[in-house]
Design a protein around this motif. Structure first.
Motif, PDB file in Angstrom:
ATOM      1  N   VAL A 186       0.841  -1.202   0.000  1.00  0.00           N
ATOM      2  CA  VAL A 186       0.000   0.000   0.000  1.00  0.00           C
ATOM      3  C   VAL A 186       0.879   1.256   0.000  1.00  0.00           C
ATOM      4  N   LEU A 187       0.502   2.221  -0.825  1.00  0.00           N
ATOM      5  CA  LEU A 187       1.099   3.552  -0.778  1.00  0.00           C
ATOM      6  C   LEU A 187       0.030   4.527  -0.286  1.00  0.00           C
ATOM      7  N   SER A 240      -0.509   8.252  -8.274  1.00  0.00           N
ATOM      8  CA  SER A 240      -1.683   7.375  -8.245  1.00  0.00           C
ATOM      9  C   SER A 240      -1.616   6.271  -9.287  1.00  0.00           C
ATOM     10  N   GLN A 241      -1.483   6.654 -10.560  1.00  0.00           N
ATOM     11  CA  GLN A 241      -1.475   5.648 -11.620  1.00  0.00           C
ATOM     12  C   GLN A 241      -0.249   4.758 -11.524  1.00  0.00           C
ATOM     13  N   GLY A 242       0.908   5.360 -11.216  1.00  0.00           N
ATOM     14  CA  GLY A 242       2.123   4.577 -11.107  1.00  0.00           C
ATOM     15  C   GLY A 242       2.019   3.500 -10.044  1.00  0.00           C
ATOM     16  N   LYS A 251      -1.887  -0.960  -3.724  1.00  0.00           N
ATOM     17  CA  LYS A 251      -3.112  -0.254  -3.373  1.00  0.00           C
ATOM     18  C   LYS A 251      -2.737   1.202  -3.125  1.00  0.00           C
ATOM     19  N   TYR A 252      -3.357   2.126  -3.861  1.00  0.00           N
ATOM     20  CA  TYR A 252      -3.060   3.544  -3.678  1.00  0.00           C
ATOM     21  C   TYR A 252      -4.161   4.189  -2.864  1.00  0.00           C
ATOM     22  N   LEU A 253      -3.779   4.904  -1.807  1.00  0.00           N
ATOM     23  CA  LEU A 253      -4.709   5.677  -0.995  1.00  0.00           C
ATOM     24  C   LEU A 253      -4.129   7.076  -0.816  1.00  0.00           C
TER      25      LEU A 253
END
Length: 471
Positions: free
Chosen positions: A372-373, A391-393, A400-402
């Motif tokens: 997770v980032l 985000s896309q990267g 998981k992007y938050l």
């Protein structure tokens, strides 16, 4: 006789109407064309020292995972092909110029490079039209790097003789620009270089200009460079040879920030997940998945910043992370000349990277897939900028992007400026005033996270990791 003037008048009137119609159409086309140019200029003005800022009303460039949008695809007008009679060719990609990224060219045939002249020459087998291009060796435009002179000669007889002949292709790029910033190291050079050279499976030579800009850079990323090329790097500024290659790629092409658009990869599809797998293999990173053991807590890495965009209550944030179920130590930001291998191996022992928007979040490259980032977005309508860079990267890496957006009450700007300041009341007015004001206000603030408000984001990250255990 009385009818003739009527026909003449009707014909004249029809002609006038037709002329007016044509004039109107051309006026509309000119207006549309002018609007397009104006829009491009407006967008170019929002290119910051580090990244692209959205102008008011500009189209959102972030896409959903797996979605391909029109801006991702090469347009016919952006590809310039010059074909010789002997199958030698120059293919130049101009797709990124509208975003202030550099043009790149692929040159096939009898290609000769001259390091001290920083030139690339295509030698035709028979008489051909002479063409010339000036190409920046760095991925972003507007940088003070010496351009590469790319020439297609008219006649073979005037070509410089080869002093060294290579059977493999070459990729020519330059150090400079924002090299030394961790995010730019990966976004501007390492990821595009992977895209340009992976198809050759190590059988490629790197021609590098402007090495004197930051000599330790090649040492820091030596393992990754050797993972892409089996051969010694050629310092173009000190190379006295005329080298002959069957193909030379001039410049590095940016498709998107810190990611890869598979459809645009020359020689076959690659993804950002392929890049992070390459990094894990090259650096011998031990973990290819988050913590699986039910009796072990997932580990959260808080990125500490020493200047601005600092957490003012790190201890409270760590306590909140531990309350959510994480093991949560702290890590200082990567030193400019530090060992990338050691840093990558340390980050790979974690499952979550948490930090305020900045280069330190690039460490997410070393997280195991499924991790997770969490990006903390500074106050001031900075979501677009923050998401455009990470985000896309992160999603394409398999993470998981938050993100968590700071409120005015959580920003140091509230105490410094007061609630009536335009930076607090009307962030868009600051955006319209230009990059310098935006940087000084919104990218030099510090944050004091409301841990109660932040708790749901931490729980969302924790739940994601627990779901990975059952996968």
């Amino acid at each position: 006789m009385s009818c003739a003037p009527v026909h003449v008048n009707l014909g004249f009137a029809a002609g006038v109407l037709f002329a007016l119609l044509v004039f109107f159409i051309f006026q509309q086309e000119a207006a549309i064309s002018g609007l397009d140019v104006a829009t491009r200029v407006a967008v170019a003005q929002w290119i910051t020292l580090e990244q692209l800022i959205r102008a008011p009303g500009a189209t959102q460039l972030i896409k959903a995972p797996g979605e391909v949008v029109a801006s991702d695809m090469q347009r016919t007008a952006d590809i310039q092909l010059i074909q010789g009679s002997d199958n030698s060719k120059v293919v130049c990609n101009r797709e990124g110029l509208s975003r202030d990224w550099s043009e790149t060219c692929e040159v096939d045939g009898d290609v000769r490079t001259n390091g001290t002249a920083l030139s690339v020459t295509l030698v035709p087998a028979s008489r051909s039209e002479r063409r010339e291009w000036m190409i920046s060796p760095y991925a972003r435009g507007g940088q003070k790097l010496r351009s590469v002179t790319l020439t297609q000669l008219q006649d073979r007889s005037i070509a410089p003789p080869c002093t060294l002949t290579h059977t493999m292709p070459a990729v020519l790029f330059g150090l400079g620009g924002y090299v030394g910033n961790y995010w730019h190291d990966y976004t501007d050079i390492l990821v595009p270089l992977f895209v340009a050279s992976r198809r050759y499976h190590g059988e490629v030579t790197f021609l590098v200009s402007n090495i004197q800009h930051l000599p330790p850079w090649l040492v820091k990323y030596k393992a990754l460079l050797q993972g892409l090329s089996k051969y010694e790097i050629v310092d173009m500024d000190r190379d006295a040879y005329v080298r002959c290659f069957p193909r030379v790629t001039v410049g590095l092409h940016l498709d998107k920030e810190l990611t890869i658009v598979p459809e645009l990869v020359p020689g076959g599809r690659l993804t950002m997940a392929d890049f992070t797998q390459f990094v894990r293999e090259t650096y011998a990173l031990p973990r290819g998945a988050p913590t699986r053991e039910a009796d072990k807590k997932p580990r959260l890495l808080l990125i500490h910043r020493g200047d601005f965009r600092r957490f003012l209550n790190e201890h409270e944030i760590l306590q909140a992370a531990e309350a959510a179920g994480f093991e949560a130590p702290v890590l200082s930001e990567l030193r400019v000349n530090g060992s990338d291998v050691e840093q990558a191996r340390l980050v790979n022992t974690f499952d979550v990277v948490l930090g305020v928007h900045g280069a330190g979040l690039t460490n997410a490259v070393h997280l195991p897939p499924g991790g997770v980032l969490i990006q903390v977005v500074p106050y001031g309508n900075m979501e677009y900028l923050a998401r455009a860079e990470f985000s896309q990267g992160a999603t394409d890496m398999g993470l998981k992007y938050l993100d968590y957006s700071i409120s005015a009450d959580e920003s140091s700007l509230m105490e410094k400026l007061g609630p009536e300041h335009p930076a607090i009341k009307d962030p868009e007015s600051i955006h319209r005033s230009g990059w310098e004001n935006m940087f000084e206000l919104y990218l030099k603030q510090n944050v004091r996270i409301n841990t109660t408000r932040f708790a749901p984001t931490l729980l969302q990250a924790f739940d994601h990791l627990r779901q990975q255990q059952g996968a």
